[in-house]
Structure formats: C-alpha cells, structure tokens
Design a protein around this motif. Structure first.
Motif, PDB file in Angstrom:
ATOM      1  N   ARG A 195      28.254  55.372  54.261  1.00  0.00           N
ATOM      2  CA  ARG A 195      26.888  55.877  54.125  1.00  0.00           C
ATOM      3  C   ARG A 195      26.705  57.211  54.864  1.00  0.00           C
ATOM      4  NH1 ARG A 195      22.752  52.748  52.281  1.00  0.00           N
ATOM      5  NH2 ARG A 195      21.311  53.705  53.758  1.00  0.00           N
ATOM      6  N   ILE A 196      27.392  57.363  55.987  1.00  0.00           N
ATOM      7  CA  ILE A 196      27.330  58.649  56.697  1.00  0.00           C
ATOM      8  C   ILE A 196      27.816  59.765  55.776  1.00  0.00           C
ATOM      9  CG2 ILE A 196      28.440  59.999  58.529  1.00  0.00           C
ATOM     10  CD1 ILE A 196      26.400  58.269  59.772  1.00  0.00           C
ATOM     11  N   TYR A 197      28.873  59.479  55.026  1.00  0.00           N
ATOM     12  CA  TYR A 197      29.457  60.499  54.153  1.00  0.00           C
ATOM     13  C   TYR A 197      28.646  60.701  52.877  1.00  0.00           C
ATOM     14  CZ  TYR A 197      33.125  63.198  51.808  1.00  0.00           C
ATOM     15  OH  TYR A 197      33.819  64.194  51.174  1.00  0.00           O
ATOM     16  N   ASN A 198      28.223  59.609  52.273  1.00  0.00           N
ATOM     17  CA  ASN A 198      27.586  59.688  50.956  1.00  0.00           C
ATOM     18  C   ASN A 198      26.066  59.745  50.990  1.00  0.00           C
ATOM     19  OD1 ASN A 198      29.945  59.554  49.152  1.00  0.00           O
ATOM     20  ND2 ASN A 198      30.246  57.531  50.072  1.00  0.00           N
ATOM     21  N   GLN A 199      25.466  59.332  52.101  1.00  0.00           N
ATOM     22  CA  GLN A 199      24.012  59.370  52.220  1.00  0.00           C
ATOM     23  C   GLN A 199      23.601  59.926  53.583  1.00  0.00           C
ATOM     24  OE1 GLN A 199      22.009  55.710  50.844  1.00  0.00           O
ATOM     25  NE2 GLN A 199      23.949  55.056  49.967  1.00  0.00           N
ATOM     26  N   PRO A 200      23.964  61.172  53.877  1.00  0.00           N
ATOM     27  CA  PRO A 200      23.607  61.758  55.180  1.00  0.00           C
ATOM     28  C   PRO A 200      22.096  61.827  55.368  1.00  0.00           C
ATOM     29  CG  PRO A 200      24.386  63.450  53.667  1.00  0.00           C
ATOM     30  CD  PRO A 200      24.656  62.136  53.009  1.00  0.00           C
ATOM     31  N   ILE A 207      26.047  69.846  48.159  1.00  0.00           N
ATOM     32  CA  ILE A 207      27.007  69.194  47.268  1.00  0.00           C
ATOM     33  C   ILE A 207      28.403  69.425  47.825  1.00  0.00           C
ATOM     34  CG2 ILE A 207      27.149  71.212  45.714  1.00  0.00           C
ATOM     35  CD1 ILE A 207      27.593  69.086  43.428  1.00  0.00           C
ATOM     36  N   ARG A 208      29.198  68.370  47.835  1.00  0.00           N
ATOM     37  CA  ARG A 208      30.537  68.468  48.406  1.00  0.00           C
ATOM     38  C   ARG A 208      31.496  69.158  47.437  1.00  0.00           C
ATOM     39  NH1 ARG A 208      30.537  66.200  53.178  1.00  0.00           N
ATOM     40  NH2 ARG A 208      29.087  64.492  53.649  1.00  0.00           N
ATOM     41  N   PRO A 209      32.497  69.873  47.961  1.00  0.00           N
ATOM     42  CA  PRO A 209      33.439  70.597  47.089  1.00  0.00           C
ATOM     43  C   PRO A 209      34.115  69.722  46.050  1.00  0.00           C
ATOM     44  CG  PRO A 209      33.682  71.350  49.351  1.00  0.00           C
ATOM     45  CD  PRO A 209      32.731  70.179  49.386  1.00  0.00           C
ATOM     46  N   GLU A 210      34.383  68.439  46.391  1.00  0.00           N
ATOM     47  CA  GLU A 210      35.054  67.564  45.434  1.00  0.00           C
ATOM     48  C   GLU A 210      34.136  67.087  44.321  1.00  0.00           C
ATOM     49  OE1 GLU A 210      34.135  64.834  49.060  1.00  0.00           O
ATOM     50  OE2 GLU A 210      34.559  66.948  48.659  1.00  0.00           O
ATOM     51  N   ASP A 211      32.820  67.353  44.459  1.00  0.00           N
ATOM     52  CA  ASP A 211      31.859  66.933  43.440  1.00  0.00           C
ATOM     53  C   ASP A 211      31.500  68.074  42.479  1.00  0.00           C
ATOM     54  OD1 ASP A 211      31.710  64.325  44.429  1.00  0.00           O
ATOM     55  OD2 ASP A 211      30.272  64.916  45.966  1.00  0.00           O
ATOM     56  N   ILE A 212      32.290  69.130  42.528  1.00  0.00           N
ATOM     57  CA  ILE A 212      32.143  70.255  41.588  1.00  0.00           C
ATOM     58  C   ILE A 212      33.447  70.378  40.806  1.00  0.00           C
ATOM     59  CG2 ILE A 212      31.622  72.717  41.354  1.00  0.00           C
ATOM     60  CD1 ILE A 212      30.372  72.617  44.141  1.00  0.00           C
ATOM     61  N   THR A 213      33.351  70.475  39.503  1.00  0.00           N
ATOM     62  CA  THR A 213      34.536  70.558  38.649  1.00  0.00           C
ATOM     63  C   THR A 213      34.424  71.751  37.715  1.00  0.00           C
ATOM     64  OG1 THR A 213      33.514  69.110  36.996  1.00  0.00           O
ATOM     65  CG2 THR A 213      34.845  68.056  38.713  1.00  0.00           C
ATOM     66  N   LEU A 214      35.511  72.034  37.007  1.00  0.00           N
ATOM     67  CA  LEU A 214      35.443  73.022  35.935  1.00  0.00           C
ATOM     68  C   LEU A 214      34.605  72.441  34.801  1.00  0.00           C
ATOM     69  CD1 LEU A 214      39.116  74.367  35.815  1.00  0.00           C
ATOM     70  CD2 LEU A 214      37.141  75.336  37.006  1.00  0.00           C
ATOM     71  N   ASN A 259      28.035  67.683  39.759  1.00  0.00           N
ATOM     72  CA  ASN A 259      27.787  66.270  39.453  1.00  0.00           C
ATOM     73  C   ASN A 259      26.349  65.927  39.840  1.00  0.00           C
ATOM     74  OD1 ASN A 259      27.645  63.463  39.339  1.00  0.00           O
ATOM     75  ND2 ASN A 259      29.727  63.176  40.088  1.00  0.00           N
ATOM     76  N   PRO A 260      25.479  65.616  38.865  1.00  0.00           N
ATOM     77  CA  PRO A 260      24.059  65.360  39.188  1.00  0.00           C
ATOM     78  C   PRO A 260      23.849  64.126  40.058  1.00  0.00           C
ATOM     79  CG  PRO A 260      24.544  64.787  36.902  1.00  0.00           C
ATOM     80  CD  PRO A 260      25.760  65.486  37.431  1.00  0.00           C
ATOM     81  N   ASN A 261      24.818  63.210  40.073  1.00  0.00           N
ATOM     82  CA  ASN A 261      24.696  62.000  40.889  1.00  0.00           C
ATOM     83  C   ASN A 261      25.162  62.201  42.323  1.00  0.00           C
ATOM     84  OD1 ASN A 261      23.794  60.429  38.650  1.00  0.00           O
ATOM     85  ND2 ASN A 261      25.919  60.296  37.944  1.00  0.00           N
ATOM     86  N   LYS A 262      25.672  63.395  42.616  1.00  0.00           N
ATOM     87  CA  LYS A 262      26.202  63.679  43.953  1.00  0.00           C
ATOM     88  C   LYS A 262      25.450  64.820  44.645  1.00  0.00           C
ATOM     89  CE  LYS A 262      29.627  60.680  43.915  1.00  0.00           C
ATOM     90  NZ  LYS A 262      29.770  59.605  44.926  1.00  0.00           N
ATOM     91  N   LEU A 263      24.253  65.116  44.179  1.00  0.00           N
ATOM     92  CA  LEU A 263      23.453  66.164  44.809  1.00  0.00           C
ATOM     93  C   LEU A 263      22.700  65.576  46.004  1.00  0.00           C
ATOM     94  CD1 LEU A 263      21.902  67.902  41.665  1.00  0.00           C
ATOM     95  CD2 LEU A 263      23.981  68.534  42.914  1.00  0.00           C
ATOM     96  N   HIS A 264      22.636  66.347  47.078  1.00  0.00           N
ATOM     97  CA  HIS A 264      21.904  65.936  48.280  1.00  0.00           C
ATOM     98  C   HIS A 264      20.776  66.941  48.508  1.00  0.00           C
ATOM     99  CE1 HIS A 264      25.143  63.110  49.464  1.00  0.00           C
ATOM    100  NE2 HIS A 264      25.930  64.015  48.894  1.00  0.00           N
ATOM    101  N   TRP A 265      19.569  66.429  48.741  1.00  0.00           N
ATOM    102  CA  TRP A 265      18.402  67.296  48.873  1.00  0.00           C
ATOM    103  C   TRP A 265      17.812  67.153  50.278  1.00  0.00           C
ATOM    104  CZ3 TRP A 265      17.445  70.381  44.721  1.00  0.00           C
ATOM    105  CH2 TRP A 265      17.983  69.998  43.487  1.00  0.00           C
ATOM    106  N   PHE A 266      17.517  68.289  50.904  1.00  0.00           N
ATOM    107  CA  PHE A 266      17.000  68.288  52.268  1.00  0.00           C
ATOM    108  C   PHE A 266      15.761  69.167  52.385  1.00  0.00           C
ATOM    109  CE2 PHE A 266      21.615  67.787  52.367  1.00  0.00           C
ATOM    110  CZ  PHE A 266      21.734  66.566  53.034  1.00  0.00           C
ATOM    111  N   ASN A 289      15.639  67.079  57.147  1.00  0.00           N
ATOM    112  CA  ASN A 289      15.825  65.678  56.780  1.00  0.00           C
ATOM    113  C   ASN A 289      16.017  65.521  55.275  1.00  0.00           C
ATOM    114  OD1 ASN A 289      15.499  64.848  59.415  1.00  0.00           O
ATOM    115  ND2 ASN A 289      13.313  64.392  59.198  1.00  0.00           N
ATOM    116  N   SER A 290      16.755  64.472  54.919  1.00  0.00           N
ATOM    117  CA  SER A 290      16.924  64.167  53.503  1.00  0.00           C
ATOM    118  C   SER A 290      15.596  63.797  52.885  1.00  0.00           C
ATOM    119  CB  SER A 290      17.907  63.006  53.360  1.00  0.00           C
ATOM    120  OG  SER A 290      17.941  62.547  52.018  1.00  0.00           O
ATOM    121  N   ILE A 291      15.322  64.319  51.716  1.00  0.00           N
ATOM    122  CA  ILE A 291      14.053  63.958  51.054  1.00  0.00           C
ATOM    123  C   ILE A 291      14.240  62.729  50.178  1.00  0.00           C
ATOM    124  CG2 ILE A 291      13.237  66.346  51.092  1.00  0.00           C
ATOM    125  CD1 ILE A 291      13.910  66.578  48.156  1.00  0.00           C
TER     126      ILE A 291
END
Length: 359
Positions: A221-226, A275-282, A338-345, A351-353
């Motif tokens: 959760r620390i990694y995926n839901q900061p 967004i983490r680098p691994e969550d962006i693709t070509l 990846n729309p499922n891996k976006l983090h909004w602050f 703080n995370s919204i």
C-alpha cells in the motif's frame, strides 16, 4: 505476548531542534516495523527513545501496559543492533555474544547452550574462537545479531545494521534477516533510509519526515497507494514522475493531452499528478491516454532502459522504463499512461485526493 506502544512521543533538544514531534505507534508480537525516511527525519532518535538512550520531552513508551519512561535502558529487556556493530575487539566471538548474559549472571551452562544455538542458526559455530578483527563485515554483523538474539529480549531494535556492508553482501544478509526474525515472533523495529530494505523486510512501513509520521501501511500500500506526494516521491526507484498540472473543465492538461480528473475533483484549478516509470508504455491505437514527446536521455539498466522524454508545450518531462528490444522514434515518441495507475495529489497540501485524507 509483547506489545510496544508509543503515545504522542516528542523529543526536543533546543527551541528549533525537534527531531521527534508527535509519534504514536503500536507494535505487536511478530510485527516487523521499519522506520523509513531521509537523514534527519527523526528515525534514529525515535529508536533511542524506545531503547531508553534518550528521555522523551513528552509522551510515553509503554511495553505490555508498563510505562518505561523512567526505567533505564538495561532494565527494559530490549536488544539493540547498531550500525557500527559495537563489538569488543579484545573478546572472542563467543565472549562477544555471551557478554550480555554474563552481566545478567546467567548460569555458565545456560550461556553455553544459548550461544551454541544462536551461533548454529547464524553460521558462526566455526568462528567462536576468533576476534572481531579476524572477521569479514558480514560475519561481524552476524555476531552483533547473535548478541541481540541470545538475550531473548521482548523487543528487537535495529539501527541501519546493513549500511556498512557492500551491495552483494547486504542482499544476502537481508534475506537472512527476514527469515531469522520471522522465527522470533517478537516486535522488531528497524531503522533505515534504504527503501529496498524497508519494502522487502517489513510487515509495515512507517514513513517519517521532519519528526512526523507521513504514512503507516503495508509495503504494497505504501508503494501503490501513497498517502501524500512525499511518500510517493520517496518510495520507488526510479522515482515516481510528479507533475504540477493546470486544470480546465474537469481535466488536467499535460501538453496537448487532456486527462480527466477523479470524480468529485472537477473544480480544481491545478493538481499534482504522479505516475511511476513502469506504468508508462509505448502507445498503440488501443490506449486512451497518450502523450507525445522527444527523448532527452537514455540510461541503460541492462534488463530495461530508463528514458527521459520531454513533453512539448508543458515544461515537463516523463521518465519511463522500456524494454531494450523495442524500437521508437526519438524525436516523436508516443507514450501511453496507464489510467489505473495515476496518483492525484492536492497541490496545496500534498495529500492524496483519493485517500480520504483532508486536502
């Protein structure tokens, strides 16, 4: 069953020097809690408060419902492993391990049995007659761990015990630590600034900044839901992309790309997107959120490439991880987020919204 509780713990050395500001935490039997944060965040001071090496300015340290504030370190039945090993150079490995038991006047036969069991578990049996100067760094670290384990303490405290080891040895000893403490079933509090140690060893991670807890959660959760932008940026390598974006009509703008805001936040005028680098693709035709840019830098990590891409009309760039076997146009690389891996602050608070935290 041992339970360690910290209640509103504070340590102030001077009017403007407050390394621990207000910490409350509960650690149960079998918990492996890592205090993670940058230098100066208060993690080592907090460990010293628990051990009794420092007295708190305010708050309480409680073990099994008993307040420890006025109990000296030697009477707390806690074992501490230091960064520097702290071995006695004139003593053999056996005597180093047995030193705490001898101080407590444990019978010699019991000392011999305890040292024998712990030494066998840590692969030190053949080294018991050596002096510390005859040992490697990894062997010295195991002796320091053995000295802590042989005491059968109520709580284990470890202050960056692997920081003096080289990278390969650190990886080996880290794996040994995980297995070792899984068999102890005692509260363990581990201090580190190394996120790899925190994420691989812990049942829970406590992320600290400026003497305050930013998030307490499982490594996943620390990694995926900061909980906030600091946690998002501090945990993860390569670091998460964090972009301050203008918002219009319920969407954030990244160059020419329009990214819908989370429901309930359509009125924001600006937002921080992560967004983490691994969550962006070509990008391919099937991707919904795409952005085009120009490659500025490529770093070869062997198994993958870390590519820095400038986004035109935005003053932003994205770092992405790409398989080295893929091909792309450096002057016109098209990426998919990846729309499922976006983090909004929240821009104002960080703080995370999406986390339910007031923003």
């Amino acid at each position: 069953m041992a339970q360690l509780k910290l209640e509103n713990l504070k340590k102030q050395f001077a009017p403007n020097v407050i390394p621990v500001k207000d910490i409350s935490l509960t650690v149960n039997d079998g918990d492996f809690i890592t205090l993670l944060g940058p230098s100066g965040c208060g993690k080592s001071t907090l460990l010293r408060l628990i051990a009794g090496l420092e007295k708190p300015t305010n708050g309480k340290v409680i073990l099994d419902e008993k307040e420890l504030n006025n109990i000296p370190p030697g009477d707390r039945n806690m074992a501490m492993v230091f960064q520097s090993y702290a071995l006695y150079p004139h003593m053999s490995v056996f005597d180093n391990i047995a030193s705490a038991l001898k101080i407590r006047k444990i019978p010699p036969e019991e000392i011999k049995n305890r040292v024998s069991v712990v030494s066998s578990n840590l692969g030190l049996t053949d080294l018991l007659n050596r002096k510390p100067k005859q040992l490697s760094g990894g062997q010295r670290q195991r002796v320091a761990l053995a000295r802590a384990l042989v005491r059968k303490p109520d709580v284990f405290l470890l202050d960056e015990p692997l920081s003096n080891l080289d990278a390969l040895l650190r990886e080996k000893v880290r794996a040994e630590l995980k297995q070792l403490f899984a068999n102890q079933n005692k509260p363990v509090i581990y201090v580190t600034h190394d996120q790899t140690e925190a994420m691989t060893l812990s049942s829970k991670v406590v992320v600290l900044l400026d003497g305050l807890i930013q998030q307490i959660d499982t490594p996943d959760r620390i990694y995926n839901q900061p909980a906030n932008k600091f946690v998002a940026g501090f945990v993860g390598s390569p670091q998460m992309n964090l972009l301050n974006l203008e918002c219009k009509q319920g969407s954030a703008l990244l160059g020419e790309t329009i990214i819908p805001l989370p429901k309930g936040n359509e009125s924001l005028s600006e937002v921080d997107l992560g967004i983490r680098p691994e969550d962006i693709t070509l990008a391919t035709e099937n991707h919904k959120i795409t952005v085009t840019g120009k490659v500025l830098l490529t770093e070869n990590f062997g198994r993958e490439l870390l590519v820095s891409v400038e986004i035109p009309n935005s003053n932003h760039f994205l770092r992405i991880l790409i398989n080295p076997e893929l091909q792309w146009n450096e002057n016109n690389i098209k990426l998919a987020l990846n729309p499922n891996k976006l983090h909004w602050f929240c821009t104002n608070t960080g703080n995370s919204i999406l986390s339910g935290i007031n923003n």
